[in-house]
Design a protein around this motif. Sequence first.
Motif, PDB file in Angstrom:
ATOM      1  N   THR A 275       6.876 -25.286 -34.009  1.00 17.97           N
ATOM      2  CA  THR A 275       7.773 -25.754 -32.946  1.00 17.97           C
ATOM      3  C   THR A 275       7.197 -25.417 -31.577  1.00 17.97           C
ATOM      4  O   THR A 275       6.743 -24.300 -31.344  1.00 17.97           O
ATOM      5  CB  THR A 275       9.165 -25.116 -33.079  1.00 17.97           C
ATOM      6  OG1 THR A 275       9.718 -25.464 -34.345  1.00 17.97           O
ATOM      7  CG2 THR A 275      10.093 -25.615 -31.984  1.00 17.97           C
TER       8      THR A 275
ATOM      9  N   TYR B  51      17.185 -31.352 -26.423  1.00 20.15           N
ATOM     10  CA  TYR B  51      17.255 -31.973 -27.741  1.00 20.15           C
ATOM     11  C   TYR B  51      15.994 -31.678 -28.542  1.00 20.15           C
ATOM     12  O   TYR B  51      14.999 -31.159 -28.009  1.00 20.15           O
ATOM     13  CB  TYR B  51      17.477 -33.488 -27.627  1.00 20.15           C
ATOM     14  CG  TYR B  51      16.375 -34.243 -26.906  1.00 20.15           C
ATOM     15  CD1 TYR B  51      15.339 -34.852 -27.618  1.00 20.15           C
ATOM     16  CD2 TYR B  51      16.378 -34.360 -25.522  1.00 20.15           C
ATOM     17  CE1 TYR B  51      14.340 -35.549 -26.957  1.00 20.15           C
ATOM     18  CE2 TYR B  51      15.380 -35.055 -24.852  1.00 20.15           C
ATOM     19  CZ  TYR B  51      14.360 -35.646 -25.585  1.00 20.15           C
ATOM     20  OH  TYR B  51      13.370 -36.332 -24.928  1.00 20.15           O
ATOM     21  N   VAL B  52      16.044 -32.035 -29.824  1.00 15.06           N
ATOM     22  CA  VAL B  52      14.935 -31.773 -30.742  1.00 15.06           C
ATOM     23  C   VAL B  52      14.322 -33.086 -31.204  1.00 15.06           C
ATOM     24  O   VAL B  52      15.034 -34.062 -31.460  1.00 15.06           O
ATOM     25  CB  VAL B  52      15.413 -30.971 -31.973  1.00 15.06           C
ATOM     26  CG1 VAL B  52      14.303 -30.853 -33.009  1.00 15.06           C
ATOM     27  CG2 VAL B  52      15.865 -29.589 -31.562  1.00 15.06           C
ATOM     28  N   LYS B  53      12.991 -33.094 -31.310  1.00  8.12           N
ATOM     29  CA  LYS B  53      12.268 -34.212 -31.906  1.00  8.12           C
ATOM     30  C   LYS B  53      11.467 -33.692 -33.091  1.00  8.12           C
ATOM     31  O   LYS B  53      11.120 -32.526 -33.147  1.00  8.12           O
ATOM     32  CB  LYS B  53      11.313 -34.844 -30.891  1.00  8.12           C
ATOM     33  CG  LYS B  53      11.986 -35.449 -29.679  1.00  8.12           C
ATOM     34  CD  LYS B  53      10.975 -36.142 -28.783  1.00  8.12           C
ATOM     35  CE  LYS B  53      10.332 -37.331 -29.479  1.00  8.12           C
ATOM     36  NZ  LYS B  53       9.433 -38.078 -28.580  1.00  8.12           N
TER      37      LYS B  53
ATOM     38  N   ARG C 291      11.445 -30.361 -39.633  1.00  9.88           N
ATOM     39  CA  ARG C 291      11.433 -28.909 -39.760  1.00  9.88           C
ATOM     40  C   ARG C 291      10.024 -28.324 -39.703  1.00  9.88           C
ATOM     41  O   ARG C 291       9.821 -27.223 -39.201  1.00  9.88           O
ATOM     42  CB  ARG C 291      12.108 -28.497 -41.070  1.00  9.88           C
ATOM     43  CG  ARG C 291      12.231 -26.988 -41.244  1.00  9.88           C
ATOM     44  CD  ARG C 291      13.281 -26.620 -42.274  1.00  9.88           C
ATOM     45  NE  ARG C 291      13.087 -27.309 -43.529  1.00  9.88           N
ATOM     46  CZ  ARG C 291      13.909 -27.192 -44.570  1.00  9.88           C
ATOM     47  NH1 ARG C 291      14.973 -26.424 -44.452  1.00  9.88           N
ATOM     48  NH2 ARG C 291      13.681 -27.846 -45.683  1.00  9.88           N
TER      49      ARG C 291
ATOM     50  N   SER D  60       8.073 -29.733 -34.956  1.00 11.41           N
ATOM     51  CA  SER D  60       9.160 -30.180 -34.091  1.00 11.41           C
ATOM     52  C   SER D  60       8.891 -29.828 -32.639  1.00 11.41           C
ATOM     53  O   SER D  60       8.037 -28.989 -32.322  1.00 11.41           O
ATOM     54  CB  SER D  60      10.492 -29.554 -34.536  1.00 11.41           C
ATOM     55  OG  SER D  60      10.386 -28.145 -34.533  1.00 11.41           O
ATOM     56  N   SER D  61       9.646 -30.484 -31.766  1.00 14.61           N
ATOM     57  CA  SER D  61       9.541 -30.250 -30.329  1.00 14.61           C
ATOM     58  C   SER D  61      10.948 -30.068 -29.762  1.00 14.61           C
ATOM     59  O   SER D  61      11.852 -30.837 -30.077  1.00 14.61           O
ATOM     60  CB  SER D  61       8.869 -31.439 -29.633  1.00 14.61           C
ATOM     61  OG  SER D  61       7.616 -31.746 -30.212  1.00 14.61           O
ATOM     62  N   ILE D  62      11.108 -29.030 -28.951  1.00 13.61           N
ATOM     63  CA  ILE D  62      12.345 -28.839 -28.206  1.00 13.61           C
ATOM     64  C   ILE D  62      12.094 -29.339 -26.791  1.00 13.61           C
ATOM     65  O   ILE D  62      11.219 -28.826 -26.094  1.00 13.61           O
ATOM     66  CB  ILE D  62      12.773 -27.361 -28.188  1.00 13.61           C
ATOM     67  CG1 ILE D  62      13.082 -26.888 -29.614  1.00 13.61           C
ATOM     68  CG2 ILE D  62      13.995 -27.168 -27.296  1.00 13.61           C
ATOM     69  CD1 ILE D  62      13.437 -25.415 -29.708  1.00 13.61           C
TER      70      ILE D  62
ATOM     71  N   GLU E 112      19.163 -25.298 -30.595  1.00 17.56           N
ATOM     72  CA  GLU E 112      18.238 -26.307 -31.112  1.00 17.56           C
ATOM     73  C   GLU E 112      17.408 -25.754 -32.266  1.00 17.56           C
ATOM     74  O   GLU E 112      17.080 -26.479 -33.209  1.00 17.56           O
ATOM     75  CB  GLU E 112      17.320 -26.805 -29.994  1.00 17.56           C
ATOM     76  CG  GLU E 112      18.047 -27.410 -28.794  1.00 17.56           C
ATOM     77  CD  GLU E 112      18.966 -28.556 -29.173  1.00 17.56           C
ATOM     78  OE1 GLU E 112      18.667 -29.275 -30.138  1.00 17.56           O
ATOM     79  OE2 GLU E 112      20.002 -28.734 -28.494  1.00 17.56           O
TER      80      GLU E 112
ATOM     81  N   HIS F  51      19.200 -26.298 -35.419  1.00 21.74           N
ATOM     82  CA  HIS F  51      19.050 -27.665 -35.926  1.00 21.74           C
ATOM     83  C   HIS F  51      17.729 -27.822 -36.683  1.00 21.74           C
ATOM     84  O   HIS F  51      17.672 -28.488 -37.721  1.00 21.74           O
ATOM     85  CB  HIS F  51      19.091 -28.666 -34.763  1.00 21.74           C
ATOM     86  CG  HIS F  51      20.457 -28.892 -34.195  1.00 21.74           C
ATOM     87  ND1 HIS F  51      21.551 -29.151 -34.987  1.00 21.74           N
ATOM     88  CD2 HIS F  51      20.909 -28.914 -32.912  1.00 21.74           C
ATOM     89  CE1 HIS F  51      22.612 -29.325 -34.227  1.00 21.74           C
ATOM     90  NE2 HIS F  51      22.257 -29.176 -32.962  1.00 21.74           N
ATOM     91  N   ILE F  52      16.685 -27.212 -36.164  1.00 24.88           N
ATOM     92  CA  ILE F  52      15.364 -27.299 -36.813  1.00 24.88           C
ATOM     93  C   ILE F  52      15.389 -26.595 -38.161  1.00 24.88           C
ATOM     94  O   ILE F  52      14.953 -27.148 -39.176  1.00 24.88           O
ATOM     95  CB  ILE F  52      14.281 -26.694 -35.903  1.00 24.88           C
ATOM     96  CG1 ILE F  52      14.142 -27.512 -34.618  1.00 24.88           C
ATOM     97  CG2 ILE F  52      12.938 -26.625 -36.645  1.00 24.88           C
ATOM     98  CD1 ILE F  52      13.283 -26.864 -33.563  1.00 24.88           C
TER      99      ILE F  52
END
Length: 242
Positions: free
Chosen positions: A75, A89-91, A94, A97-99, A121, A124-125
């Motif tokens: 991340t 938001y998160v892209k 798991r 990922s990117s915050i 966030e 969420h990941i």
Amino acid sequence: MRILAILIYLLVVLIRLNIVKAPYLDENTKSLIFIFMTLLVPTFIIRPIFNKSTKNLVPLNYKELEASVALPKGTKMYTKASLLIKGMYVKGNRSKSSIVIHPELIEKVPIDELRFLIYHEVCHIKNNDITKNQLFRALSYGVLPILLVFISGFIEFTSMNLFIAYIVLAVIIYLSGILLYFLRIRHRELTCDSYASYHTSRETGIRSLLTLKKLGVLKDTKLVLFASHPNLDKRIQNLENS
């Protein structure tokens, strides 16, 4: 999951073109299934491609903040100015990922509150919420109506009243599925608020939410049943009880 989605969609296309035989499905049912599956293409095939991209994202340059949070493996944190999304938001998924943080938050939100938002966030990941959200959206918006159409093929509608009754029942079931989808994702937000407060404090969490409200990032809605996030009072109550 994207590969599986492509394979399933190809199977539906082959069935629609009668290349793969499905004698238990009539032509109308095949057409409806094809339409619903096509509606799922953006969710499972197109969106994941853009969701993983870090193009136009600027790596976060905030050493004190970066050193104060423990991110999952794979991340990274970025910033991006956007007119549509003013929050965080998160892209990705798991494993990678990117915050993404809006620059205005970095400028106007205290570091302890930013830490709370980041841990939200992170939750969420860790819970793989992005993938789960795609799956439940597909089930409620796409798979459920396909099942209802499929089931209708085995019912002999001997009267118009019976046909109308099934349509009404199908609409109720479909709307119930959508409502359950939104209920789940609202509960997911409360779970991540609690997780973030555990790594910071409930007081910090409450202040963070109030700051987002002040900045116009959080906006309450009267259509709570179809909202992706609980209203502010509900989130604050959840933090007070956690």
